[in-house]
Scaffold this motif. Sequence first.
Motif, PDB file in Angstrom:
ATOM      1  N   LYS A 431       0.981  -1.139  -0.138  1.00  0.00           N
ATOM      2  CA  LYS A 431       0.018  -0.112   0.055  1.00  0.00           C
ATOM      3  C   LYS A 431       0.959   1.253   0.015  1.00  0.00           C
ATOM      4  O   LYS A 431       1.993   1.335   0.274  1.00  0.00           O
ATOM      5  N   TYR A 435       5.072   1.541   0.361  1.00  0.00           N
ATOM      6  CA  TYR A 435       5.625   2.454   1.489  1.00  0.00           C
ATOM      7  C   TYR A 435       6.611   3.574   0.848  1.00  0.00           C
ATOM      8  O   TYR A 435       7.574   3.924   1.409  1.00  0.00           O
ATOM      9  N   HIS A 558      -6.477  -7.210  12.887  1.00  0.00           N
ATOM     10  CA  HIS A 558      -5.155  -6.431  13.038  1.00  0.00           C
ATOM     11  C   HIS A 558      -4.668  -6.209  14.119  1.00  0.00           C
ATOM     12  O   HIS A 558      -5.483  -5.760  15.174  1.00  0.00           O
ATOM     13  N   ASN A 598       0.918  -8.546  11.490  1.00  0.00           N
ATOM     14  CA  ASN A 598       1.712  -7.893  10.554  1.00  0.00           C
ATOM     15  C   ASN A 598       3.217  -8.103  10.904  1.00  0.00           C
ATOM     16  O   ASN A 598       3.481  -9.057  11.815  1.00  0.00           O
ATOM     17  N   SER A 599       4.259  -7.327  10.336  1.00  0.00           N
ATOM     18  CA  SER A 599       5.373  -7.627  10.754  1.00  0.00           C
ATOM     19  C   SER A 599       5.921  -7.945  12.079  1.00  0.00           C
ATOM     20  O   SER A 599       6.528  -9.085  12.307  1.00  0.00           O
ATOM     21  N   ARG A 614       0.967 -10.786   7.226  1.00  0.00           N
ATOM     22  CA  ARG A 614       1.118  -9.529   6.182  1.00  0.00           C
ATOM     23  C   ARG A 614       2.124  -8.777   6.656  1.00  0.00           C
ATOM     24  O   ARG A 614       2.077  -8.134   7.702  1.00  0.00           O
ATOM     25  N   GLY A 616       4.807  -5.705   6.054  1.00  0.00           N
ATOM     26  CA  GLY A 616       5.190  -4.602   5.271  1.00  0.00           C
ATOM     27  C   GLY A 616       6.340  -3.873   5.684  1.00  0.00           C
ATOM     28  O   GLY A 616       7.633  -4.219   5.074  1.00  0.00           O
ATOM     29  N   ILE A 617       6.658  -3.126   6.805  1.00  0.00           N
ATOM     30  CA  ILE A 617       7.934  -2.492   7.077  1.00  0.00           C
ATOM     31  C   ILE A 617       8.953  -3.526   7.361  1.00  0.00           C
ATOM     32  O   ILE A 617      10.112  -3.034   7.019  1.00  0.00           O
ATOM     33  N   TYR A 744       7.730   4.614   9.211  1.00  0.00           N
ATOM     34  CA  TYR A 744       6.676   4.393   8.061  1.00  0.00           C
ATOM     35  C   TYR A 744       6.443   5.735   7.467  1.00  0.00           C
ATOM     36  O   TYR A 744       6.234   5.937   6.604  1.00  0.00           O
TER      37      TYR A 744
HETATM   38  C1  LIG Z   1       0.014  -2.014   6.737  1.00  0.00           C
HETATM   39  C2  LIG Z   1      -0.753  -3.165   7.086  1.00  0.00           C
HETATM   40  C3  LIG Z   1      -0.045  -4.328   7.567  1.00  0.00           C
HETATM   41  C4  LIG Z   1       1.631  -4.270   7.522  1.00  0.00           C
HETATM   42  O1  LIG Z   1       2.233  -3.686   8.676  1.00  0.00           O
HETATM   43  P1  LIG Z   1       3.557  -3.634   8.923  1.00  0.00           P
HETATM   44  O2  LIG Z   1       3.689  -3.192  10.363  1.00  0.00           O
HETATM   45  O3  LIG Z   1       4.200  -2.793   8.058  1.00  0.00           O
HETATM   46  O4  LIG Z   1       4.296  -4.913   8.695  1.00  0.00           O
HETATM   47  C5  LIG Z   1      -0.548  -5.587   7.829  1.00  0.00           C
HETATM   48  N1  LIG Z   1      -2.049  -5.535   8.033  1.00  0.00           N
HETATM   49  C6  LIG Z   1      -2.778  -4.264   7.681  1.00  0.00           C
HETATM   50  C7  LIG Z   1      -4.305  -4.396   8.020  1.00  0.00           C
HETATM   51  C8  LIG Z   1      -1.989  -3.101   7.337  1.00  0.00           C
HETATM   52  O5  LIG Z   1      -2.775  -2.042   7.136  1.00  0.00           O
END
Ligand SMILES: *Cc1c(COP(=O)(O)O)cnc(C)c1O
Length: 761
Positions: A431, A435, A558, A598-599, A614, A616-617, A744
């Motif tokens: 998204k 980043y 989340h 998430n990470s 999921r 991201g960072i 971020y």
């Molecule tokens: C952005 C996001 C993630 C990724 O989070 P990170 O901390 O960057 O790993 C995972 N799940 C959802 C719903 C997000 O919005």
Amino acid sequence: MKLNLTFTEFFSRVNGLKVVGSSSSIVDEVVYDSRKISSATNQVFFALKGDFRDGHEFVEKAYDQGVRLFVIEKLVETKLDACYILVADCLKSLQHLAKIHRQTFTIPVVAITGSTGKTTVKEWIYHLVKGQVHVTRSPKSYNSQLGVALSLLMINEETEFALIEAGISEPGEMSALAEMIQPTIGILTNVGSAHAENFENHAQLVSEKLALFTNVKSLYTLDDYSEVALPYKNLVVIAEKSMEKYIELIPFQDKASKRSAMLAIGFVERYFRLDVEKIKSLPRLALRLETFEGIDNSLIINDSYNLDLDSLKIALEYQLSISQGRKRVALVGVHSDDQAVMNRVFEVINQFQPIDAHVYSGEINLSTIQLKDSVILLKGQRVKHMEKLAQKLKLKHHKTQLAFNMSAVRHNLSVFKSKLMPSTKILCMVKAQSYGVGLEKMGSFLEKCGADYLGVAYSDEGVELRKAGIKLPILVMNPEEDGYENCVAYNLEPAVYSQEQLEELISELIYLGAEHMPIHLKIDTGMHRLGIQPEELSEVLEVIQAQPEVQLKGVYSHLAAADYPSNKLFTTQQIELFKSCIHQIQLHNREVIFHLCNSEGALHFPSAHFDMIRVGIGLYGISNEPDISVQLKPVIEWKSVVSQVKEIPAGESVGYGRSYLAEKNTVIAIVPVGYADGFRRNLSIGKGAVYIKGKRCETVGRVCMDMIMVNTTGLQVKEGDEVEIIGEHQKIEQLAQAMDTIPYEVLTSLSKRVYRTYFEE
Ligand SMILES: *Cc1c(COP(=O)(O)O)cnc(C)c1O
């Protein structure tokens, strides 16, 4: 090369065993690489065996290019109008040809060897004596068993003095070279470590090198080899002391260059007449032909240091060999419009048709030349002019650049993978332009690296990914009403986060006539952002089951505080709540993908990975967990270049609002990065810093829109020096802290205008 040999002479010089076919033409030139054949008249092709290719496989191709005489070791398919000479060993035959050719000349032949610096010494001797005598020298570093033979074959009637470089890669090779070169004078640059050169000990290495000089009249060195070199009647050791008067003139500071220069000067001083002025212009040598990216997607070969016909030919051959069918352009600058010189240059170039060649003495009008997608050779006598031209054609890179290390992304993804059960999937969050790194670039790269899913915030981003050819399933977290159509058209999987939105989606799908749209149900387990409450779950599941338009593919939630150890209890409650939802859903449907972490969640709560995580960072090497942080690799480098350096006298101010007053004389550097690039304004007045030459340089005055000023007092910073904003010395986490924010936000506020490059190591 113009050997001018009859067939009979040639046959005997290559130790021919047998002939297939017949030939009555003269033999002028040796070729051995079918990619470099230009005009094939009077050429002979040697089918040499290399490490990676066997010349016999290219005989046919050479024939197609017009060659009619071949030297081969084993029979190939023959053609009626061609002639094939069978020999025992093609390379040995070529060397024998070179040896006999060399013997027909009585000129001085200098052989240069040593562990390093051979090419430099050779080129610098050439620089110091050209104009006094006609020199033939080995091109670039043509010093191997093959290169030496080719170099010797370049000697012709005009040659008054030959400079031949000899290099060996294995014990025993030097005597073969010595036999070919038959040098009259020797130059030994140095003798390095035996280990590095495949030799058992130093004595063996020295004696191997000296094998080149068995019959020379004199041997020139810088070091004293008098003990081992006794057989030489004349060992000339050039003493450093005798060179002192020249040291100042040598335009290079490093020790190796100084040594090479002393040896070249010492030799020329003793053997020729030394023109002291020429020492000042000893050229910097690019040892391979320098190539770089040019404007208009061109590739530039810069070989503009000199212009002799042999080196022109070699450069043209090189251009042909790397051009892969691209258009070729040659720009050759000559001193005067002497027609005879121009004709000789054109004669060589014409062997390489089709080529767009410009031989000129004045200025050149680039706008009349088609440069797009071409491979451009720069060659010429007018060094300054050619240098300027090279600069003009060079693709200018932006001063302020973001560089992303994609190998590090791959590595980081694999670190996450290594923490999962083999069946657990990875969704990569891309998204917000991934980043800020670049949506399409990251999306395609992650697909290649084996990600299972991609996640975006809006359906537009999903469409962009599909248009880039990405096939992975894509989760859209915020599908807005007008995005549903795209979800259908581009096979995107929308999230469902409320009953109203679910109704809306279903009516839209009925209207579009779509069925079985895969959806991911988002549950709010405590974050209190988007998501249905767990109490609503059974009602929502009933709707989903009843409607053929949608199909439950995933369920997720989340974590609100996965990276805060103090909130461990809270996170555990979120996980438990999610588990109870899973239980409830699995009563109806066992195919659903459940995902929560998430990470940071994935790293701290391995028992909560469920079917997918999921990340991201973490892909960018950023983690709060020190144990993990060391396993991940940083991805982002943010660099710039000093635009200007200034001295600010005590009492003067710098920048807007005069917020900085110099208490004493201060040196500042101006760097072209500002808040419009993402270098926040709160980094003003020393709160933020960049690194130049590895030293911290704090901001001076306010951060401007496009520029900052930083303090470089005492650091000898110059215009053009590299500036690190994020990199080895300043990690993104540190810059984020100085900005009072988190990585971020630093990443996602990097402005679009900052030029981005992506590289793999
Ligand atoms: C952005 C996001 C993630 C990724 O989070 P990170 O901390 O960057 O790993 C995972 N799940 C959802 C719903 C997000 O919005």
